[in-house]
Design a protein around this motif. Sequence first.
Motif, PDB file in Angstrom:
ATOM      1  N   THR A 261       0.779  -1.246   0.000  1.00 50.70           N
ATOM      2  CA  THR A 261       0.000   0.000   0.000  1.00 50.70           C
ATOM      3  C   THR A 261       0.815   1.302   0.000  1.00 50.70           C
ATOM      4  O   THR A 261       0.563   2.154  -0.805  1.00 50.70           O
ATOM      5  CB  THR A 261      -0.988   0.040   1.172  1.00 50.70           C
ATOM      6  N   LEU A 312      -6.972   5.981  -0.603  1.00 50.27           N
ATOM      7  CA  LEU A 312      -7.875   5.329   0.366  1.00 50.27           C
ATOM      8  C   LEU A 312      -9.018   4.628  -0.364  1.00 50.27           C
ATOM      9  O   LEU A 312      -9.365   3.487  -0.029  1.00 50.27           O
ATOM     10  CB  LEU A 312      -8.459   6.362   1.337  1.00 50.27           C
ATOM     11  N   ALA A 313      -9.586   5.303  -1.347  1.00 50.07           N
ATOM     12  CA  ALA A 313     -10.718   4.722  -2.082  1.00 50.07           C
ATOM     13  C   ALA A 313     -10.285   3.453  -2.824  1.00 50.07           C
ATOM     14  O   ALA A 313     -11.003   2.444  -2.833  1.00 50.07           O
ATOM     15  CB  ALA A 313     -11.282   5.754  -3.071  1.00 50.07           C
ATOM     16  N   THR A 315      -7.641   1.534  -2.086  1.00 52.77           N
ATOM     17  CA  THR A 315      -7.305   0.518  -1.085  1.00 52.77           C
ATOM     18  C   THR A 315      -8.583  -0.193  -0.641  1.00 52.77           C
ATOM     19  O   THR A 315      -8.636  -1.430  -0.563  1.00 52.77           O
ATOM     20  CB  THR A 315      -6.616   1.180   0.134  1.00 52.77           C
ATOM     21  N   ARG A 316      -9.608   0.616  -0.378  1.00 50.30           N
ATOM     22  CA  ARG A 316     -10.895   0.059   0.067  1.00 50.30           C
ATOM     23  C   ARG A 316     -11.497  -0.858  -1.007  1.00 50.30           C
ATOM     24  O   ARG A 316     -11.901  -1.983  -0.718  1.00 50.30           O
ATOM     25  CB  ARG A 316     -11.871   1.208   0.375  1.00 50.30           C
ATOM     26  N   HIS A 319      -9.482  -4.110  -1.457  1.00 48.88           N
ATOM     27  CA  HIS A 319      -9.654  -4.975  -0.279  1.00 48.88           C
ATOM     28  C   HIS A 319     -11.023  -5.642  -0.293  1.00 48.88           C
ATOM     29  O   HIS A 319     -11.145  -6.853  -0.058  1.00 48.88           O
ATOM     30  CB  HIS A 319      -9.457  -4.140   0.985  1.00 48.88           C
ATOM     31  N   GLU A 320     -12.052  -4.857  -0.614  1.00 47.20           N
ATOM     32  CA  GLU A 320     -13.411  -5.417  -0.648  1.00 47.20           C
ATOM     33  C   GLU A 320     -13.531  -6.493  -1.712  1.00 47.20           C
ATOM     34  O   GLU A 320     -14.287  -7.457  -1.563  1.00 47.20           O
ATOM     35  CB  GLU A 320     -14.446  -4.309  -0.905  1.00 47.20           C
ATOM     36  N   ARG A 351      -8.658   2.967   8.408  1.00 46.38           N
ATOM     37  CA  ARG A 351      -9.410   4.085   7.833  1.00 46.38           C
ATOM     38  C   ARG A 351      -9.984   3.710   6.460  1.00 46.38           C
ATOM     39  O   ARG A 351     -11.034   4.192   6.053  1.00 46.38           O
ATOM     40  CB  ARG A 351      -8.431   5.250   7.679  1.00 46.38           C
ATOM     41  N   ALA A 352      -9.288   2.825   5.746  1.00 51.61           N
ATOM     42  CA  ALA A 352      -9.737   2.406   4.410  1.00 51.61           C
ATOM     43  C   ALA A 352     -10.701   1.223   4.474  1.00 51.61           C
ATOM     44  O   ALA A 352     -11.022   0.637   3.438  1.00 51.61           O
ATOM     45  CB  ALA A 352      -8.532   2.048   3.542  1.00 51.61           C
ATOM     46  N   GLY A 353     -11.140   0.854   5.673  1.00 52.86           N
ATOM     47  CA  GLY A 353     -12.179  -0.166   5.769  1.00 52.86           C
ATOM     48  C   GLY A 353     -11.731  -1.533   6.251  1.00 52.86           C
ATOM     49  O   GLY A 353     -12.553  -2.437   6.377  1.00 52.86           O
ATOM     50  N   PHE A 354     -10.420  -1.718   6.498  1.00 55.01           N
ATOM     51  CA  PHE A 354      -9.965  -2.975   7.083  1.00 55.01           C
ATOM     52  C   PHE A 354     -10.437  -3.048   8.537  1.00 55.01           C
ATOM     53  O   PHE A 354     -10.477  -2.021   9.219  1.00 55.01           O
ATOM     54  CB  PHE A 354      -8.422  -3.043   7.123  1.00 55.01           C
TER      55      PHE A 354
END
Length: 419
Positions: A261, A312-313, A315-316, A319-320, A351-354
């Motif tokens: 990341t 961030l967007a 990364t999110r 990851h999703e 912060r990115a949803g993990f």
Amino acid sequence: MRPILLFALALLTTGAAAAAGNSFAIRDVRVFDGDKVIAGANVVVHDGRITAAAANAHIPAGLPVVDGAGKTLLPGLIDSHVHVFPGAQKDALRFGVTTELDMFDISRDFKAWRAQRQSLARTDEADTWAAGLGATVAGGAPLEMAPPGFKVATVTSVADAKPFIDARVAEGSDYIKVFLEDLSEYDTPKRMPTLTRAEACAVIAAAHADGKLAIVHAQQESMAREAIDCGADGLAHIFPDRPADAGFVALAKAHHIFVLTTDDIWAGVAGTGLAGKLAADPRVAPFLSAMQKTTLLAKDKRVMPHWFDNALATTRALHEAGVPILAGTDSPNPGSAHGVALHEELQILVRAGFTPVEALHAATALPDEIFHLGRRGRVAPGYRADLLLVNGDPTQHIADTLSIVDIWKNGYAVDRAVH
Ligand SMILES: [Zn+2]
């Protein structure tokens, strides 16, 4: 250094694991084992390796015992994107980063790094895996930062790709780093030469022919696509120039890539001030070396306000979609520093949803699975006793990773004082 500060540092150096050897036990501790939480566990270490990690595990008589009540034991952290230099691995270890994956360096001390990471001897440094020289062109990234007159091998043509990679592998590179960078993602007129698509594809194919992973630096979505199309195994950064769209996410997923990341760097370029806050944290400030302070507080000359939100967007979204994401920091680039910056990167992943557990997995067991680091990154029998004990519960509150009580490397307690 002023005597008063020396005295404060002496007090801050913890003594809980004062046992001189590399055999001990920790009783009644919450364990994050690399995947999941084990409540109320006993962990036993013999001669630098973990021999037991379970609730009610037997603690042999005579072993020094650390009380783990109210604390959490984590595997030593793994930073999957750094650049090493003399002193870097010491700085890393004082913040619980016990393994570093270098992604381009000129020192290429492969023999010493290999010996150290295979040994269970006492050390004051994190272990190192390294790309060594990356594949780039003359005057291309990152050689534009080299002093005048500095010369290293570069890729000059498609035909040159295989001999270039063979030479890296002969030299000791653990994996291959590839640079795709022309600087056009910045709002400045400066441009830089970079590998052609055909050269990049040839370099990646040569890495695979030699049994090595190819990890590509790309700060633009278009170049990240090119890398994936050419068969790259991993991306060295989340590209920050725009948020990934559904098509990119599908491409990444279909090609089974992984991504390192380094979003802390984009936080710095975007001017968020996160690194300054980290440097001022009372759990951090007393343990920073002069070099860590310098790089953490350094500012990139180029300010790109949207890059952190874009990263961030993406990364999110990745990851999703289930794309494996490994925590890296790109230390010592401006706004980062060896060791300490990985704690910030974990907070950024949350912060990115993990979930905090997913973030910790990205800096422990997952890099071991992808880079085959030799039984590290887990608190489990047979694994190297690289361990981090913190107050509180980072599996609920990720910032608790900074509340460091003790660090062990190869089962030996680490002195956190800056020497
Ligand atoms: Zn880097």
